[in-house]
Design a protein around this motif. Structure first.
Motif, PDB file in Angstrom:
ATOM      1  N   ALA A 144       0.827  -1.210   0.000  1.00 58.33           N
ATOM      2  CA  ALA A 144       0.000   0.000   0.000  1.00 58.33           C
ATOM      3  C   ALA A 144       0.863   1.261   0.000  1.00 58.33           C
ATOM      4  O   ALA A 144       0.386   2.349  -0.333  1.00 58.33           O
ATOM      5  CB  ALA A 144      -0.921  -0.006   1.220  1.00 58.33           C
ATOM      6  N   TYR A 145       2.128   1.122   0.379  1.00 53.80           N
ATOM      7  CA  TYR A 145       3.014   2.284   0.441  1.00 53.80           C
ATOM      8  C   TYR A 145       3.975   2.376  -0.753  1.00 53.80           C
ATOM      9  O   TYR A 145       4.709   3.346  -0.893  1.00 53.80           O
ATOM     10  CB  TYR A 145       3.830   2.262   1.738  1.00 53.80           C
ATOM     11  N   ALA A 146       4.002   1.354  -1.584  1.00 58.34           N
ATOM     12  CA  ALA A 146       4.979   1.316  -2.682  1.00 58.34           C
ATOM     13  C   ALA A 146       4.669   2.406  -3.707  1.00 58.34           C
ATOM     14  O   ALA A 146       3.511   2.696  -3.998  1.00 58.34           O
ATOM     15  CB  ALA A 146       4.970  -0.054  -3.341  1.00 58.34           C
ATOM     16  N   SER A 147       5.723   3.015  -4.230  1.00 54.08           N
ATOM     17  CA  SER A 147       5.563   4.096  -5.212  1.00 54.08           C
ATOM     18  C   SER A 147       5.942   3.606  -6.605  1.00 54.08           C
ATOM     19  O   SER A 147       7.113   3.325  -6.885  1.00 54.08           O
ATOM     20  CB  SER A 147       6.444   5.281  -4.813  1.00 54.08           C
ATOM     21  N   LYS A 148       4.938   3.555  -7.479  1.00 53.63           N
ATOM     22  CA  LYS A 148       5.226   3.139  -8.859  1.00 53.63           C
ATOM     23  C   LYS A 148       6.058   4.189  -9.591  1.00 53.63           C
ATOM     24  O   LYS A 148       6.929   3.858 -10.391  1.00 53.63           O
ATOM     25  CB  LYS A 148       3.922   2.898  -9.619  1.00 53.63           C
ATOM     26  N   ALA A 149       5.761   5.455  -9.331  1.00 52.64           N
ATOM     27  CA  ALA A 149       6.530   6.516  -9.999  1.00 52.64           C
ATOM     28  C   ALA A 149       8.006   6.418  -9.597  1.00 52.64           C
ATOM     29  O   ALA A 149       8.904   6.541 -10.436  1.00 52.64           O
ATOM     30  CB  ALA A 149       5.971   7.888  -9.636  1.00 52.64           C
ATOM     31  N   GLY A 150       8.230   6.167  -8.305  1.00 50.66           N
ATOM     32  CA  GLY A 150       9.607   5.998  -7.841  1.00 50.66           C
ATOM     33  C   GLY A 150      10.286   4.842  -8.544  1.00 50.66           C
ATOM     34  O   GLY A 150      11.452   4.932  -8.953  1.00 50.66           O
ATOM     35  N   ALA A 151       9.549   3.749  -8.698  1.00 56.08           N
ATOM     36  CA  ALA A 151      10.113   2.580  -9.375  1.00 56.08           C
ATOM     37  C   ALA A 151      10.461   2.899 -10.820  1.00 56.08           C
ATOM     38  O   ALA A 151      11.513   2.488 -11.325  1.00 56.08           O
ATOM     39  CB  ALA A 151       9.128   1.413  -9.307  1.00 56.08           C
TER      40      ALA A 151
END
Lengths: 463, 463
Positions: free
Chosen positions: A301-308
């Motif tokens: 729930a906290y993972a950032s796709k943009a960051g990835a």
């Protein structure tokens, strides 16, 4: 009987390392990366869990390919801000007795003599618990920031690296004989000058004329890590590396890569077992499968796709925010598939679109995420190790330091029950702990060619 | 009332630093320089004595002018072997709360971005207790070892240094605004990208295009030290330095130098008191004058004149072992007098021959040796400070750590009784402790020109 597995913690002196966005989780402490006690507590935790080492990644540069700016990397703390990794090692070594430290240093930014001294100093201060992950650089932003314009072409970088390594071997192995330093108060001889030798090197990229500044350290040459996956990179690893760091989501692809690597090492006159191969993995574990799964879902729930995507764009050099690319249909799709393939290290891609690539990369970076109770995760690691002929794993974190604490408290006891993990450290330096021999590099390694021979063994040769 | 004096311990990550041959003394521990606990114990001792800082010298290179080889330097351990000074700072900072660390780094060996990161990392890890002694290099051997042939000419080195400083100020002061880092878990913003700025620099010696990699550290720019005594060096110090390190045996010469330096700082738009001036001295003290004198004579029996000449030859570039020079009568005598003058920083030379130069330099290097009980030594230091307008002293060691322990146990209490030394540390960073303001550099310093202005104060300018 299957050999003991090695475990490194994989971290970086930054916030978001392999998993992006997780710093927003209430229990995550990665934002404390700048504090000394943050690292000291991590080192103590890892030593309590009998981790072999802490592998510190490093990037001198920012991920500014995505959208043509570092904005996403900055907003999501994707490997920026990032502090120098070398400087947190001495206090961690002071707080521990056995834990080793493998640190990434990009040789493009290091003049030969000061770098040789830095690593010898670390080997002295840690009592021989230091390794060096040899990197030649992949971000233009690092090269430009350092003051040299765009970085050299990939193949040229490996030519420079070969020359650089040769100089380092001459400093570390050849400049001071074992008995050069006498510390003889009565005779008034600290160092016997006849046993210290100039390193004279005139190559294409470096010109060096001087002695090493340090007396011999426990290991002399630090334990050498390498992680290149290009053909030049693999050839370099087969020749120089003692530990190799591999990534990717496909076991069969990894098995083929590792087999090729070990074969190349044998071709280079070394033994297949002279290479210790570590695979990237992120382990999310808890007392039961259900609890581990719940934890994983909480993290997601906290993972950032943009960051990835910012990370992935930096790794591949393809701007995955480019609207032309995204609108280009088949061509764009190919570029995205190319990025996905690069991300999965060439294995068959499970990903059909950018969103699923981002989702996968946001938690665990370029390696598998293993979720489950101790038995399930241990089974998985054993299966990876068996199929791909691995010696161990570089375990990335989802939450810092919770991911490592869970491994220490749940996975390590299970591996110990199975006889696959040590219950205490072996004595000696990092090299001795890893290979059961040392503390110096074996005679078949190219570094050995730079050693001074004792007169009784062979004539003295130029370093 | 006379101001409080500042005391730094002056040391180097090596054996024989300013005094040569003393490692042979049975109580000397300088040969343990390679051990972490050696430095941690020293830091604890200095903090117990309320020392302001530990000033770490460094030389990347060897003293190979004397006799045309490094043999004497090696035999007598004259600043060789030498380890990296930066790496012993974090464990010392971990073991102390207030002690500051001023570390010498030769900018010739440092690419701008990695160096900016190294110092920011140290400022973070030490909680703002870091200073940088800016050096441009004086040994050809260091330059050749580093891989660049002979070093640049003296004046060119200062041009390079000016450009290098400007880039560092841009990274440290201008790249990240004070409120750039938000750590806002709810909003998902670690860093606000609008408040991070590229440093774009195209100069004669460097080309840089990138952001600083570190978030703002407590002091941003470390406390800046400089020790140049040439006219270019003094001009550089007057412009950039916050602390200046002076040497020599003549009080009147030092007084003139310090007056000129402060006048130049005022010309550069700064206040005379923006410079804190430290003089080199070696204090040999004990409860009584007689005991101190006996200690001094005991030490002298171990001093190495050859080691001193090796050091002096390196400093001056004149081979004082050259038999032609020694046999040349008047011309040779002039060269020796020239060396002596350089050694005494231009003051009237007390030395008539090489032997007396060597004898003087072997204990205490290029500064005075003050021998006596607490009262006598305190009188001497007060007299030096009064005549030369000094803020404090960099105290070298004869024996490590005995010299510092004697200062802590005997001299410091006497200075405290006189109201000339603090009984406790001031709060805050190194800069705040030294100047009672900070933690950032004052607005009149050239670094301030590289700051981002808040919109309410002035328009945003390019970093």
């Amino acid at each position: 009987m299957a050999r003991e597995l090695r475990l490194n913690a994989f971290a970086m002196n930054c916030v978001g390392h392999q998993s992006q966005g997780l710093w927003r989780h209430p229990r995550d402490r990665s934002a404390d990366y700048w504090r000394m006690d943050h690292w000291i507590e991590l080192a103590r935790l890892l030593e309590r869990g009998r981790f072999d080492g802490l592998f510190l990644a490093d990037v001198v540069g920012v991920y500014d390919v995505y959208g043509g700016s570092p904005d996403t990397a900055l907003r999501d703390a994707v490997q920026v801000p990032t502090n120098d990794p070398l400087l947190v090692i001495p206090p961690m070594a002071q707080a521990t007795e056995h834990l080793a430290f493998a640190v990434t240093v990009n040789l493009s930014h290091e003049p030969p003599l000061p770098f040789a001294r830095r690593m010898s100093t670390l080997d002295h201060l840690t009592g021989g618990r230091i390794g060096w992950n040899i990197v030649t650089g992949y971000l233009d932003s690092g090269s430009k920031g350092a003051g040299r314009g765009k970085q050299a072409a990939h193949d040229t970088r490996y030519e420079i690296a070969e020359e650089f390594m040769d100089i380092q071997y001459s400093f570390w192995e050849g400049s001071w004989e074992d008995d050069a330093v006498r510390r003889d108060r009565e005779a008034g001889v600290f160092t016997d000058p006849a046993k210290v030798h100039r390193v004279v090197h005139e190559g294409e990229y470096f010109k060096v004329d001087g002695i090493h500044l340090c007396e011999p350290s426990p290991q002399r040459t630090p334990v050498l890590y390498q992680a290149g996956s290009s053909s030049k990179g693999v050839a370099f690893a087969a020749r120089h590396a003692e530990c190799v760091f591999v990534g990717g989501h496909s076991r069969s692809k990894m098995a083929a890569d590792v087999a090729r690597l070990r074969a190349l090492a044998v071709e280079a006159g070394r033994a297949a077992s002279d290479l210790s191969v570590f695979a990237l993995a992120t382990v999310i574990t808890a007392p039961t499968d259900e609890e581990a799964q719940a934890k994983f879902e909480d993290y997601q729930a906290y993972a950032s796709k943009a960051g990835a995507l910012a990370l992935l764009s930096g790794w591949t050099g393809i701007d995955l925010a480019n609207p032309d690319l995204l609108a280009a249909g088949a061509a764009g799709g190919n570029a995205i598939q190319g990025a996905a393939a690069a991300f999965t290290s060439g294995g068959p891609s499970r990903h059909r679109d950018l969103d699923s690539i981002a989702q996968s990369a946001a938690l665990g970076g370029g390696g598998p995420v293993l979720v489950g109770g101790p038995q399930r995760v241990a089974d998985e690691l054993e299966a990876w190790a068996a199929e791909a002929d691995l010696d161990g794993f570089n375990l990335a974190y989802a939450l810092m330091p919770e991911t490592f604490a869970d491994v220490v408290d749940h996975l390590v006891p299970e591996l110990q029950r199975r006889g696959r993990f040590k219950t205490d450290y072996a004595p000696g330096t990092y090299r001795e702990k890893l290979f059961g021999r040392g503390p110096r590099l074996e005679e078949t390694h190219p570094a050995a060619a730079r050693r001074r021979r004792m007169p009784s063994r062979a004539p003295v040769t130029a370093a």
